[in-house]
Design a protein around this motif. Sequence first.
Motif: not given
Length: 319
Positions: A190-198, A221-222, A143-153
């Motif tokens: 913290f690993d999970m957050l990196y995996f999802i949000f870069g 991205r977050a 879902k995060v990968a499909a969102a606009p690159c400029s957006s932060k969650f």
Amino acid sequence: MKNFALIGAAGYIAPRHMRAIRDTGSKLTTAYDINDSVGVIDSLAPEASFFTNFEEFYEHAQILRRDELQALHYFSVCSPNHLHHAHIAAGLRLGCDVICEKPLVPTPDLWRELCLIEQETGRRVFNILQLRHHEAIVLLRKKVAAAPCSSKFDVDLTYITSRGKWYAASWKGDHRKSFGIATNIGVHFFDMLYFIFGNLQRSELHYSEDTKAGGYLEYQRARVRWFLSIDANDLPKQALGEKSTFRNISVDGEALEFSEGFTELHTVSYQEILAGRGYGLQDVRHCIETVHGIRNATPRITSTDNIHPAVSSLIRHSV
């Protein structure tokens, strides 16, 4: 079929590794722990040799190398955190690939040392990053990968897992051995957050004591407000007396449901490793750097906007 040795056989997490070894068609042939409370081996690997002395265990593993059918292929490391580096190095130098629980090692310097030992021995180190295989986490990543690159969650991460007085008396309560709450129970997230949000761009520590910690992490991205605790008094009112653990991740105000689906993730991790798709040293570098930075930071608040609500409450009550 691969032959496995397991270090830390009496620990909490060891049975998950034993089941993963069995369920992937491999064989646990050798196990070690200073504690002999390892009756679980009877139901999972009754023929495994067992040692309570490391020197005897290591010598036995050396002797097995002389027989191609009995030689060890993998070391599984489930020992206390501060022993991971030494046990991983021992496995590599015995000619084995090594599978280790988190946190792999506490510092970037020890991570670099393992990279050198990998080069010297020609063997590999793999870390158990089981949350990367959880269906809800995989879906959120897409879902995060499909969102606009400029957006932060905007993300709130809360993990409260009650522990009794035994925790402080065990190695987990000793910061020299567990490296503290943020490392011992936070490294998974913290690993999970990196995996999802870069990649991590910014880290702040807002609160830290023996039983709880909180802060702010900003990824590509977050923006993440986080709080970790082993104190039952931090459980929300709806959980008090009902549950000993509260796990919640909200993304832009929407709760991520991932309370189920954990029981088989070690087996999935082993399947991926044996298939040549395991997570190695390069994959784990970021979370080692993240927890090392948190552990060496001084609590300081720069903006009230970035404070986790639980931390705000603790600060209010302490004034």
